[in-house]
Design a protein around this motif. Structure first.
Motif, PDB file in Angstrom:
ATOM      1  N   SER A   3      -4.049  12.207  -5.054  1.00 27.57           N
ATOM      2  CA  SER A   3      -3.365  11.542  -3.938  1.00 27.57           C
ATOM      3  C   SER A   3      -4.332  10.706  -3.130  1.00 27.57           C
ATOM      4  O   SER A   3      -4.039   9.562  -2.756  1.00 27.57           O
ATOM      5  CB  SER A   3      -2.702  12.589  -3.032  1.00 27.57           C
ATOM      6  N   ALA A   4      -5.516  11.282  -2.839  1.00 29.69           N
ATOM      7  CA  ALA A   4      -6.514  10.553  -2.052  1.00 29.69           C
ATOM      8  C   ALA A   4      -6.996   9.320  -2.796  1.00 29.69           C
ATOM      9  O   ALA A   4      -7.174   8.249  -2.200  1.00 29.69           O
ATOM     10  CB  ALA A   4      -7.687  11.468  -1.724  1.00 29.69           C
ATOM     11  N   LEU A   5      -7.200   9.437  -4.098  1.00 29.55           N
ATOM     12  CA  LEU A   5      -7.664   8.294  -4.882  1.00 29.55           C
ATOM     13  C   LEU A   5      -6.654   7.154  -4.859  1.00 29.55           C
ATOM     14  O   LEU A   5      -7.018   5.982  -4.705  1.00 29.55           O
ATOM     15  CB  LEU A   5      -7.927   8.727  -6.329  1.00 29.55           C
TER      16      LEU A   5
ATOM     17  N   SER B 152       0.826  -1.215   0.000  1.00 28.23           N
ATOM     18  CA  SER B 152       0.000   0.000   0.000  1.00 28.23           C
ATOM     19  C   SER B 152       0.861   1.266   0.000  1.00 28.23           C
ATOM     20  O   SER B 152       0.348   2.371  -0.171  1.00 28.23           O
ATOM     21  CB  SER B 152      -0.917   0.008   1.221  1.00 28.23           C
ATOM     22  N   LEU B 153       2.172   1.097   0.174  1.00 22.96           N
ATOM     23  CA  LEU B 153       3.088   2.248   0.124  1.00 22.96           C
ATOM     24  C   LEU B 153       3.004   2.950  -1.233  1.00 22.96           C
ATOM     25  O   LEU B 153       3.240   4.151  -1.338  1.00 22.96           O
ATOM     26  CB  LEU B 153       4.517   1.762   0.379  1.00 22.96           C
ATOM     27  N   ILE B 154       2.633   2.192  -2.264  1.00 25.47           N
ATOM     28  CA  ILE B 154       2.529   2.763  -3.603  1.00 25.47           C
ATOM     29  C   ILE B 154       1.607   3.978  -3.605  1.00 25.47           C
ATOM     30  O   ILE B 154       1.891   5.014  -4.181  1.00 25.47           O
ATOM     31  CB  ILE B 154       1.996   1.699  -4.591  1.00 25.47           C
ATOM     32  N   GLY B 155       0.479   3.848  -2.916  1.00 24.22           N
ATOM     33  CA  GLY B 155      -0.510   4.914  -2.928  1.00 24.22           C
ATOM     34  C   GLY B 155      -0.099   6.150  -2.161  1.00 24.22           C
ATOM     35  O   GLY B 155      -0.668   7.225  -2.360  1.00 24.22           O
ATOM     36  N   VAL B 156       0.876   6.022  -1.263  1.00 25.42           N
ATOM     37  CA  VAL B 156       1.315   7.172  -0.474  1.00 25.42           C
ATOM     38  C   VAL B 156       2.532   7.827  -1.107  1.00 25.42           C
ATOM     39  O   VAL B 156       2.641   9.052  -1.165  1.00 25.42           O
ATOM     40  CB  VAL B 156       1.641   6.741   0.971  1.00 25.42           C
ATOM     41  N   SER B 157       3.462   7.009  -1.609  1.00 23.30           N
ATOM     42  CA  SER B 157       4.714   7.545  -2.149  1.00 23.30           C
ATOM     43  C   SER B 157       4.486   8.364  -3.411  1.00 23.30           C
ATOM     44  O   SER B 157       5.340   9.165  -3.800  1.00 23.30           O
ATOM     45  CB  SER B 157       5.690   6.401  -2.440  1.00 23.30           C
ATOM     46  N   ILE B 158       3.331   8.171  -4.047  1.00 21.51           N
ATOM     47  CA  ILE B 158       3.063   8.908  -5.276  1.00 21.51           C
ATOM     48  C   ILE B 158       2.568  10.325  -5.014  1.00 21.51           C
ATOM     49  O   ILE B 158       2.522  11.165  -5.917  1.00 21.51           O
ATOM     50  CB  ILE B 158       2.012   8.118  -6.105  1.00 21.51           C
TER      51      ILE B 158
ATOM     52  N   ILE C  87     -11.092   9.067   2.969  1.00 19.18           N
ATOM     53  CA  ILE C  87     -12.167   9.748   2.233  1.00 19.18           C
ATOM     54  C   ILE C  87     -12.661  10.964   3.018  1.00 19.18           C
ATOM     55  O   ILE C  87     -12.844  12.058   2.457  1.00 19.18           O
ATOM     56  CB  ILE C  87     -13.325   8.764   1.953  1.00 19.18           C
ATOM     57  N   ILE C  88     -12.873  10.795   4.315  1.00 18.78           N
ATOM     58  CA  ILE C  88     -13.345  11.915   5.142  1.00 18.78           C
ATOM     59  C   ILE C  88     -12.270  12.990   5.250  1.00 18.78           C
ATOM     60  O   ILE C  88     -12.566  14.193   5.217  1.00 18.78           O
ATOM     61  CB  ILE C  88     -13.754  11.419   6.542  1.00 18.78           C
ATOM     62  N   ALA C  89     -11.010  12.576   5.365  1.00 16.84           N
ATOM     63  CA  ALA C  89      -9.920  13.563   5.449  1.00 16.84           C
ATOM     64  C   ALA C  89      -9.856  14.397   4.174  1.00 16.84           C
ATOM     65  O   ALA C  89      -9.642  15.619   4.217  1.00 16.84           O
ATOM     66  CB  ALA C  89      -8.593  12.851   5.692  1.00 16.84           C
ATOM     67  N   TRP C  90     -10.037  13.753   3.021  1.00 18.27           N
ATOM     68  CA  TRP C  90     -10.052  14.487   1.750  1.00 18.27           C
ATOM     69  C   TRP C  90     -11.251  15.432   1.688  1.00 18.27           C
ATOM     70  O   TRP C  90     -11.137  16.597   1.270  1.00 18.27           O
ATOM     71  CB  TRP C  90     -10.116  13.503   0.583  1.00 18.27           C
ATOM     72  N   LEU C  91     -12.404  14.939   2.135  1.00 20.25           N
ATOM     73  CA  LEU C  91     -13.625  15.736   2.088  1.00 20.25           C
ATOM     74  C   LEU C  91     -13.492  17.022   2.904  1.00 20.25           C
ATOM     75  O   LEU C  91     -13.927  18.097   2.473  1.00 20.25           O
ATOM     76  CB  LEU C  91     -14.799  14.905   2.616  1.00 20.25           C
TER      77      LEU C  91
END
Length: 787
Positions: free
Chosen positions: A736-738, A318-324, A767-771
């Motif tokens: 980033s959130a997606l 899941s690091l992929i989604g954060v490092s990007i 999702i809530i943090a992005w919202l």
């Protein structure tokens, strides 16, 4: 200062070294440096090293064994199938030793070990009889002599005229199991079917992936034998149980989850990049950040821990989604700038935000280091190092690699994003939305319940559990790792203590607190007991020898001429009789003070009143109740409480950092989205009926770190930067959130409950943090209209 070519060259050199190290790590060993043993996740018992050694020893002994039962309604069919199956097993190269047929030597081993010491071996019933009514033993012999099915021979009567050894051996072998010999196989009957027992020792660890890869061949062999011997009116069934089957399932499950999470995240990122940037350069740069992060994380983790646990890799994928994230902010700025792009200014523009974002994310990831679980510590370092490497790639290389401006084009989804920003300018939205979400989250929190059971770390398929339960019912063989550790200062003192503990356990069985147990004391009497038995037998010969001789009309009178020679643990361990029992004898082990203690374990089966067993051990410092699952579950609960305080401390530390830079009021607006998001994540997880545990609190730390990242970029917007910059920032944060949702959200698909629960919490929280992230922005100027 950001374009320093020396900095870029230094990072290139580091990456090349890491790539070389990765190649060495993958090729230097015969196996990949990947750990699959679930026990490797657990902490050692440092307070009692003997207890830890005992558990490791028992766990290894049990995990390397496989038990098969071959069953059919027809006994002859069962025996033929068992013979074919056992002869075919060696060809699989899966086992180092297979116990199928019992050889003549093995059948005689009991008698060879115990017969020379027969005059000092008595069952408890025999002891009572000889002590109180010795004449009953004489009568028992007479009754047996007139029984045509007794099978008494003249030789047996000469060597053991009172038939004491016959009774003792019958009682002893009954303790070893409920099997009888047929054509050399240990067989039993259960629910109208005949079963043969076959056991085998693996040719390596149950967690060896190479051995696990041979299991399909084993299953094929089982199906082949079942098909060959299944008749129209009777089906042949081969069932098996062993740690390797659970380990293989866990490995396969983890591999599938890594593929789902890692490849799913990667595919989602590629689609997003192509849809938004419509260029191969942003895609290549994003993949470069991801690759550098994963390589650095893997190499460092193997260097520090020796191996990477699959459990860590599932999360680490899941690091992929954060490092990007850092790449998105840089590339989105490049897209918005068009022909006016300056790569150095672009990095300066986002440098403060991504640096603060890295710091807050590291606070979240490194918070996991407080848990004493090697798996969590690996995950913490894997993610922290990977994220730092991705950040360094953006800072060191992007200004050079992305120096060319993006082709002129409008910002994707600018209209929708602009409307969204406009909505968040309304005071009613900025107040009502967070308050409403906070109230709903508080309601969900009232439904929260915790379950700290360590077993949540392992997905146990129902089919394997059913086979294990069936084999246990058929054979009485249990894989339970609940036990009593017994310690003493000498070998003989240990045997004495085992004997007294056995006596206590017999009482607990009568009370219904325990179904059964297995102890070395059932096979080796203490020295004092052997002497007492010898004296009883000698007295029996003296008092009843003449009477027995008279009743049997023996030509040679019954006399006693034996000498006492003790049966020792050395004799027992040297005999093949002890083969399935040796693992219970631990010998001399050193405690935390370096003092040697002789140790052994007593296996406990089907404990009905665990508190009774715990109380027994608590009141005796020579006994330790070992139940690793409960011990670690208890630690889970304790560290869940500790992590709660850590979360509070991390939140306060991050708020101080934000208040220092942005002021007290802005700091509250920036941290509020993450706090509400965390509460919402826990609330939704609870409302789905999923119990909460330590991992959900670790999820909150991640939500805090990642959510603050989103708020930071809105906080860095200046009113004079204009409406377009707000749209650019919102686009980058949305991307980033997606990707984070794709990464962590896919964890909710895991078969392992703890990972599943973690995934739901992070998915909801992000999702809530992005919202709510736009709460951190000040007023953004709307575009001016020119007439």
């Amino acid at each position: 200062m950001f374009s320093n070519s020396k900095l870029a060259s230094l990072w290139l050199a580091i990456i090349l070294i890491l790539v070389a190290a990765l190649g060495y790590q993958l090729t230097a060993r015969k196996q990949l440096p990947i750990e699959t043993n679930i026990l490797a996740l657990l902490p050692e018992n440092r307070q009692d090293p003997i207890a830890q050694q005992a558990f490791d020893h028992i766990a290894t002994s049990m995990s390397d064994k496989v038990v098969f039962v071959v069953g059919s309604k027809n006994s002859d069919t069962m025996l033929k199938a068992a013979n074919d199956f056992s002869q075919a097993l060696p060809s699989l190269k899966l086992f180092s030793h297979i116990d199928a047929k019992v050889s003549q030597d093995q059948q005689q081993a009991w008698a060879k070990l115990y017969y020379p010491k027969r005059f000092q071996l008595l069952t408890p019933e025999q002891q009572t009889r000889l002590r109180e009514h010795p004449e009953q033993q004489t009568q028992n012999v007479l009754n047996a002599m007139y029984n045509p099915f007794s099978g008494i021979t003249g030789t047996e009567l000469t060597n053991d005229p009172f038939l004491l050894f016959r009774e003792y051996l019958t009682d002893l072998t009954a303790k070893a199991g409920k099997f009888s010999l047929k054509q050399g196989f240990l067989t039993t009957e259960y629910q109208g079917k005949h079963y043969a027992l076959i056991t085998a020792n693996l040719a390596g660890s149950a967690y060896n992936i190479g051995l696990q890869d041979k299991l399909p061949d084993l299953h094929a062999l089982e199906q082949q034998v079942e098909s060959k011997y299944s008749l129209a009116d009777s089906a042949l069934v081969i069932q098996q149980t062993g740690v390797i089957f659970y380990a293989a399932h866990g490995t396969k499950s983890a591999e599938n989850e890594i593929s789902t999470i890692g490849l799913g995240s990667l595919l989602g990122i590629i689609i997003l990049l192509i849809a938004v940037y419509r260029s191969t350069l942003p895609l290549a740069l994003a993949l470069l950040s991801i690759t550098c992060g994963l390589v650095a994380a893997f190499v460092a983790t193997v260097a520090i821990f020796g191996k990477v646990h699959l459990f860590s890799l599932v999360f680490g994928a899941s690091l992929i989604g954060v490092s990007i994230d850092y790449a998105f902010h840089y590339l989105t700025d490049r897209l918005a700038a068009g022909k006016h792009w300056d790569s150095q200014q672009g990095l300066k523009h986002i440098f403060t935000a991504i640096t603060l974002g890295l710091i807050t994310s590291l606070i979240g990831y490194l918070g996991m280091l407080v848990a004493p679980f090697p798996g969590l510590q690996q995950l913490s370092l894997f993610s922290a190092i990977g994220l730092t490497a991705a950040y360094a790639t953006v800072v060191c290389w992007y200004p050079t690699l992305a120096a060319k401006p993006s082709p002129p084009r409008s910002t994707p989804f600018a209209s929708i994003l602009g409307r969204w920003l406009h909505i968040w300018q309304q005071p009613s939205v900025r107040w009502v939305t967070p308050i409403l979400l906070a109230l709903l989250a508080l309601y969900g929190l009232t439904k929260a319940s915790y379950n700290d059971d360590i077993r949540q770390l392992q997905a146990l398929p129902a089919s394997l559990q059913q086979q294990e339960a069936t084999i246990k019912a058929i054979t009485g063989v249990s894989s339970s790792q609940q036990m009593l550790l017994v310690k003493a200062d000498s070998e003989q003192a240990l045997l004495n203590k085992i004997a007294s503990t056995d006596h206590t356990l017999d009482g607990l069985i009568q009370q219904g607190a325990l179904k059964s147990y297995q102890s070395l004391g059932q096979y080796i009497p203490t020295l004092d007991q052997q002497k007492a038995n010898f004296a009883l037998v000698q007295q029996l010969y003296q008092e009843q020898g003449a009477t027995l001789s008279q009743h049997l009309n023996l030509a040679k009178p019954v006399t006693f001429s034996a000498t006492f020679e003790p049966l020792t643990m050395t004799h027992f361990l040297a005999s093949s009789v002890s083969s399935p029992l040796r693992f219970m004898w631990l010998g001399a082990l050193k405690d935390q003070h370096g003092v040697s203690k002789y140790s052994a374990v007593i296996l406990l089966h089907d404990i009905k009143q665990q508190h009774t067993i715990e109380k027994l051990a608590q009141h005796d410092n020579t006994l330790t109740y070992l139940n690793k699952a409960d011990e670690i579950s208890s630690l889970f609960g304790q560290y869940r409480e500790h992590v709660t305080w850590l979360l509070i401390a991390a939140t306060f530390a991050i708020y101080l950092l934000l208040a220092w830079r942005y002021g007290i009021k802005r700091g509250v607006k920036m941290i509020a989205p993450s706090l509400i998001a965390g509460m919402a994540g826990i609330a939704i997880t609870s409302l789905t009926g999923t119990p909460l545990n330590l991992f959900n609190l670790l999820a909150l730390i991640l939500i805090l770190g990642i959510g603050i990242d989103y708020s930071l970029f809105f906080a860095e917007l200046k009113p004079e930067t204009g409406h377009q910059q707000g749209i650019t920032t919102l686009l980058a944060i949305t991307l980033s959130a997606l990707t984070t949702v794709l990464s962590f959200g896919l964890l909710a698909l895991s078969e392992t409950q703890a990972i599943h629960s973690f995934g739901i919490t992070v998915l909801t929280g992000i999702i809530i943090a992005w919202l709510l992230a736009p709460l951190a922005m000040t007023r953004v100027k709307a575009p001016q209209t020119h007439k």
